[in-house]
Design a protein around this motif. Sequence first.
Motif, PDB file in Angstrom:
ATOM      1  N   HIS A  21       0.940  -1.272   0.007  1.00 33.23           N
ATOM      2  CA  HIS A  21       0.059   0.133   0.032  1.00 33.23           C
ATOM      3  C   HIS A  21       0.827   1.035   0.074  1.00 33.23           C
ATOM      4  CE1 HIS A  21      -3.808  -2.337   0.623  1.00 33.23           C
ATOM      5  NE2 HIS A  21      -3.085  -2.915   1.527  1.00 33.23           N
ATOM      6  N   ILE A  22       2.172   0.998   0.300  1.00 30.96           N
ATOM      7  CA  ILE A  22       2.925   2.252   0.569  1.00 30.96           C
ATOM      8  C   ILE A  22       3.391   2.574  -1.072  1.00 30.96           C
ATOM      9  CG2 ILE A  22       5.395   1.192   0.716  1.00 30.96           C
ATOM     10  CD1 ILE A  22       5.866   3.493   3.145  1.00 30.96           C
ATOM     11  N   GLU A  23       3.362   1.762  -1.648  1.00 36.62           N
ATOM     12  CA  GLU A  23       4.058   1.995  -3.216  1.00 36.62           C
ATOM     13  C   GLU A  23       3.493   3.214  -3.984  1.00 36.62           C
ATOM     14  OE1 GLU A  23       6.795   0.801  -4.059  1.00 36.62           O
ATOM     15  OE2 GLU A  23       6.796  -0.861  -2.294  1.00 36.62           O
ATOM     16  N   ARG A  24       2.103   3.414  -3.842  1.00 36.84           N
ATOM     17  CA  ARG A  24       1.620   4.623  -4.642  1.00 36.84           C
ATOM     18  C   ARG A  24       1.921   5.923  -3.873  1.00 36.84           C
ATOM     19  NH1 ARG A  24      -4.671   4.788  -6.908  1.00 36.84           N
ATOM     20  NH2 ARG A  24      -4.228   6.111  -8.547  1.00 36.84           N
ATOM     21  N   LEU A  25       2.293   5.938  -2.492  1.00 33.15           N
ATOM     22  CA  LEU A  25       2.717   7.076  -1.803  1.00 33.15           C
ATOM     23  C   LEU A  25       4.171   7.589  -2.514  1.00 33.15           C
ATOM     24  CD1 LEU A  25       2.825   9.566   0.019  1.00 33.15           C
ATOM     25  CD2 LEU A  25       3.637   7.949   1.833  1.00 33.15           C
ATOM     26  N   ASP A  50       6.454  -6.486   9.027  1.00 31.59           N
ATOM     27  CA  ASP A  50       6.806  -6.923   7.882  1.00 31.59           C
ATOM     28  C   ASP A  50       7.895  -6.681   7.232  1.00 31.59           C
ATOM     29  OD1 ASP A  50       5.867  -4.356   7.279  1.00 31.59           O
ATOM     30  OD2 ASP A  50       4.196  -4.852   6.248  1.00 31.59           O
ATOM     31  N   GLU A  51       7.542  -6.374   5.672  1.00 33.23           N
ATOM     32  CA  GLU A  51       8.952  -6.041   5.132  1.00 33.23           C
ATOM     33  C   GLU A  51       9.128  -4.647   4.905  1.00 33.23           C
ATOM     34  OE1 GLU A  51       5.566  -6.246   2.257  1.00 33.23           O
ATOM     35  OE2 GLU A  51       6.338  -7.338   3.906  1.00 33.23           O
ATOM     36  N   THR A  52       8.024  -3.750   5.641  1.00 31.61           N
ATOM     37  CA  THR A  52       8.269  -2.371   5.293  1.00 31.61           C
ATOM     38  C   THR A  52       9.651  -1.491   5.916  1.00 31.61           C
ATOM     39  OG1 THR A  52       5.692  -2.064   5.932  1.00 31.61           O
ATOM     40  CG2 THR A  52       7.165  -0.141   6.398  1.00 31.61           C
ATOM     41  N   ALA A  53      10.322  -2.001   6.848  1.00 23.82           N
ATOM     42  CA  ALA A  53      11.424  -1.486   7.234  1.00 23.82           C
ATOM     43  C   ALA A  53      12.652  -1.650   6.222  1.00 23.82           C
ATOM     44  CB  ALA A  53      12.129  -2.022   8.617  1.00 23.82           C
ATOM     45  N   GLU A  54      12.725  -2.951   5.650  1.00 30.61           N
ATOM     46  CA  GLU A  54      13.614  -3.135   4.550  1.00 30.61           C
ATOM     47  C   GLU A  54      13.260  -2.486   3.423  1.00 30.61           C
ATOM     48  OE1 GLU A  54      12.043  -5.328   6.075  1.00 30.61           O
ATOM     49  OE2 GLU A  54      13.801  -6.221   7.615  1.00 30.61           O
ATOM     50  N   ARG A  55      12.001  -2.281   2.888  1.00 33.88           N
ATOM     51  CA  ARG A  55      11.714  -1.392   1.796  1.00 33.88           C
ATOM     52  C   ARG A  55      11.936   0.157   1.819  1.00 33.88           C
ATOM     53  NH1 ARG A  55      11.318   1.322  -1.870  1.00 33.88           N
ATOM     54  NH2 ARG A  55       9.501   1.532  -3.443  1.00 33.88           N
ATOM     55  N   TRP A 101      -1.649   9.612  -1.174  1.00 35.30           N
ATOM     56  CA  TRP A 101      -0.649   9.883  -2.126  1.00 35.30           C
ATOM     57  C   TRP A 101      -0.969  11.111  -2.601  1.00 35.30           C
ATOM     58  CZ3 TRP A 101      -4.829   7.089  -3.727  1.00 35.30           C
ATOM     59  CH2 TRP A 101      -5.514   7.162  -5.020  1.00 35.30           C
ATOM     60  N   PHE A 102       0.284  11.942  -3.212  1.00 38.76           N
ATOM     61  CA  PHE A 102       0.213  13.387  -3.566  1.00 38.76           C
ATOM     62  C   PHE A 102      -0.077  13.475  -5.083  1.00 38.76           C
ATOM     63  CE2 PHE A 102       2.816  13.296   0.266  1.00 38.76           C
ATOM     64  CZ  PHE A 102       2.269  14.526   0.824  1.00 38.76           C
ATOM     65  N   ALA A 103      -0.629  14.558  -5.415  1.00 34.74           N
ATOM     66  CA  ALA A 103      -0.656  15.037  -6.972  1.00 34.74           C
ATOM     67  C   ALA A 103       0.815  15.363  -7.353  1.00 34.74           C
ATOM     68  CB  ALA A 103      -1.714  15.867  -7.158  1.00 34.74           C
ATOM     69  N   ASP A 104       1.171  15.345  -8.578  1.00 34.12           N
ATOM     70  CA  ASP A 104       2.532  15.563  -9.136  1.00 34.12           C
ATOM     71  C   ASP A 104       3.073  17.025  -8.506  1.00 34.12           C
ATOM     72  OD1 ASP A 104       2.204  13.029 -10.056  1.00 34.12           O
ATOM     73  OD2 ASP A 104       2.173  13.625 -12.162  1.00 34.12           O
ATOM     74  N   GLU A 105       2.034  17.883  -8.504  1.00 32.93           N
ATOM     75  CA  GLU A 105       2.565  19.213  -8.514  1.00 32.93           C
ATOM     76  C   GLU A 105       2.204  19.802  -6.859  1.00 32.93           C
ATOM     77  OE1 GLU A 105       1.351  22.193 -11.419  1.00 32.93           O
ATOM     78  OE2 GLU A 105       1.522  20.391 -12.894  1.00 32.93           O
ATOM     79  N   ALA A 106       1.934  18.753  -6.333  1.00 34.14           N
ATOM     80  CA  ALA A 106       1.136  19.186  -4.799  1.00 34.14           C
ATOM     81  C   ALA A 106       2.246  19.910  -3.976  1.00 34.14           C
ATOM     82  CB  ALA A 106       0.951  18.145  -4.069  1.00 34.14           C
ATOM     83  N   LEU A 107       3.473  19.478  -3.709  1.00 35.52           N
ATOM     84  CA  LEU A 107       4.320  20.354  -2.917  1.00 35.52           C
ATOM     85  C   LEU A 107       4.771  21.643  -3.305  1.00 35.52           C
ATOM     86  CD1 LEU A 107       6.629  17.281  -1.373  1.00 35.52           C
ATOM     87  CD2 LEU A 107       4.606  18.093  -0.519  1.00 35.52           C
ATOM     88  N   GLU A 108       4.971  21.527  -4.882  1.00 36.10           N
ATOM     89  CA  GLU A 108       5.317  22.837  -5.204  1.00 36.10           C
ATOM     90  C   GLU A 108       4.384  23.826  -5.284  1.00 36.10           C
ATOM     91  OE1 GLU A 108       7.099  24.544  -9.707  1.00 36.10           O
ATOM     92  OE2 GLU A 108       6.147  22.582  -9.664  1.00 36.10           O
ATOM     93  N   ARG A 109       3.033  23.555  -5.446  1.00 38.44           N
ATOM     94  CA  ARG A 109       1.969  24.495  -5.144  1.00 38.44           C
ATOM     95  C   ARG A 109       1.754  24.775  -3.740  1.00 38.44           C
ATOM     96  NH1 ARG A 109      -2.045  24.774  -9.733  1.00 38.44           N
ATOM     97  NH2 ARG A 109      -1.065  23.716 -11.768  1.00 38.44           N
ATOM     98  N   LEU A 110       1.663  23.832  -3.071  1.00 36.57           N
ATOM     99  CA  LEU A 110       1.690  24.299  -1.623  1.00 36.57           C
ATOM    100  C   LEU A 110       2.450  25.019  -1.109  1.00 36.57           C
ATOM    101  CD1 LEU A 110       0.534  20.517  -0.459  1.00 36.57           C
ATOM    102  CD2 LEU A 110      -0.916  22.561  -0.213  1.00 36.57           C
ATOM    103  N   TYR A 111       3.644  25.119  -1.361  1.00 35.97           N
ATOM    104  CA  TYR A 111       4.979  25.840  -1.027  1.00 35.97           C
ATOM    105  C   TYR A 111       4.594  27.312  -1.499  1.00 35.97           C
ATOM    106  CZ  TYR A 111       9.506  27.803   0.120  1.00 35.97           C
ATOM    107  OH  TYR A 111      10.614  28.459   0.634  1.00 35.97           O
ATOM    108  N   ALA A 112       4.404  27.134  -2.894  1.00 38.05           N
ATOM    109  CA  ALA A 112       4.223  28.660  -3.532  1.00 38.05           C
ATOM    110  C   ALA A 112       2.900  29.233  -2.872  1.00 38.05           C
ATOM    111  CB  ALA A 112       4.083  28.380  -4.907  1.00 38.05           C
ATOM    112  N   CYS A 113       2.012  28.643  -2.650  1.00 35.67           N
ATOM    113  CA  CYS A 113       0.721  29.290  -1.926  1.00 35.67           C
ATOM    114  C   CYS A 113       1.222  29.875  -0.525  1.00 35.67           C
ATOM    115  CB  CYS A 113      -0.150  28.242  -1.725  1.00 35.67           C
ATOM    116  SG  CYS A 113      -1.950  29.015  -1.047  1.00 35.67           S
TER     117      CYS A 113
END
Length: 504
Positions: A21-25, A50-55, A101-113
């Motif tokens: 489930h973490i792969e999409r994030l 589970d295998e989360t730590a190694e991943r 998960w985030f949209a592709d421009e999320a962090l850029e747009r949030l920070y700009a705002c």
Amino acid sequence: MAEVGIPKVSVVVPAYNCGPHIERLVASLLRQSLPPDDFEVIFIDDGSTDETAERLDRLAAEHPHVTVLHIENSGWPSRPRNLGIEQARGEYVFFSDDDDWFADEALERLYACAKANDADIVVGKMAGYGRPVPRELFRKNRFDATLGNSPLIDSLTCHKLFRRSFLNEHGLRFPEGGKRRLEDHSLVVRAYFLSRRTSVLSDYTCYHHVQRGDARNVTAGPLDPSSYYASVREALDVVDANTEPGPLRDRLHRRWLRNEMLSKLRGKRLLNVPEAWLEQVALETQEIIQGRFASGVAGGLPPLLRAVAYLAERGRVADLRRLAHWEAGIAAHGTIDELRQADHAVTVTVAAELRSADQPVGFRADGDRDVLILPMEEIAPEVLDATAQVRKARLDLVARHRETGVEIFLPNTFQTERITGTTGADTVHLVHRATVTIDFAALNGGRTSGRWFLKARITNVGWTEDVRLPLVFICPADGSRPRIRDERKVWNRVRSAVGRRIKR
């Protein structure tokens, strides 16, 4: 970079037994338009077995802007988030869950705002998958939102951008010590009161919020009413400490009455819960209504919710069950009255109404009042007075992108028609009609590639109900004219084919 060596954003992610489930994030973070040198991702592995730590360790080894902190299992996201704040170096911090998960421009747009408005908090538009997300809050951008001038109280999860120095200045941390449901409410409400400026970014869907299909989110288990409502009382304490008695406090209190109390005592959610659990939730609700709320809190609700509060305050648990059975049948019904296309623009006229078990939701005339008709007579008429809500009833048309879940309110013209009921001249029901023109060359800032469908959303007397309309708009990636798939015709062909087979 905001300063040399200082990331613009730190993304803090508690992680526990995520599996795939973490792969999409992870994929969404690696796709961010904000350059990797401008943000960091801090995963806090909460004692995964589970295998989360190694991943996560492999991910950090491959990407310098990703770090992992391993801790003993705390059992809840609060301690990992607090440790993430201490580890963070970014100018701003965003709290994410491991299966969202985030949209592709999320962090850029949030920070700009945040920078454009010098905001301590930025609330980015969310899309929900099996989880409720605010609707009215994201109707438009709000660059100076407060608890007084906007429905900011509708967004109390921590999935937001916070100025890190603001969190540290006020000692804003998540409550630790066992499983504390609603752990983010007290922090977020305090932050809203303390924030010098809060901005709401609504013209881009930043964050996709997921209820996992296997129901194994850390917070997905059944709630314990005693500890749950202790957290509600803590959040109410924050409101009371920062407001005077009056309309603002009533409106803020109303959010918890509506979402954390009455929502659990109505409709489909109530039908299969154990009797002992229901009685405990009803008792907690009764005590909070009687002990904490002014009369204006429930009085400001629409009539259906006023009725639920009325029954809960009087301990009428059996009647809550009766009402829930009736409300479970409530649904919006919609039809396409007209459809026209001209190049990239499509004009649609829709008719919609609320029904319960295929009978329209009705109102009875009582002098100058419209009184909501419910399947019980033992509720005071003034509680069911729907006059104001009937006048404010609204039909919204919403475009939803099938591939991403992005939803966009479409400006429309609508009117409400009163239809005389079949049970007598003193009863009516409402039919809403709306017309919208969708310019697919401009919709979503021109990001239209893929499939879109329409939803009619009726808001009236305590319900907000969606019905998907039988149209799919298929927009080519090259921006050419969209193709319309009219599913009414498809179903007509299916019905005709089935009918021919039956005759043979």
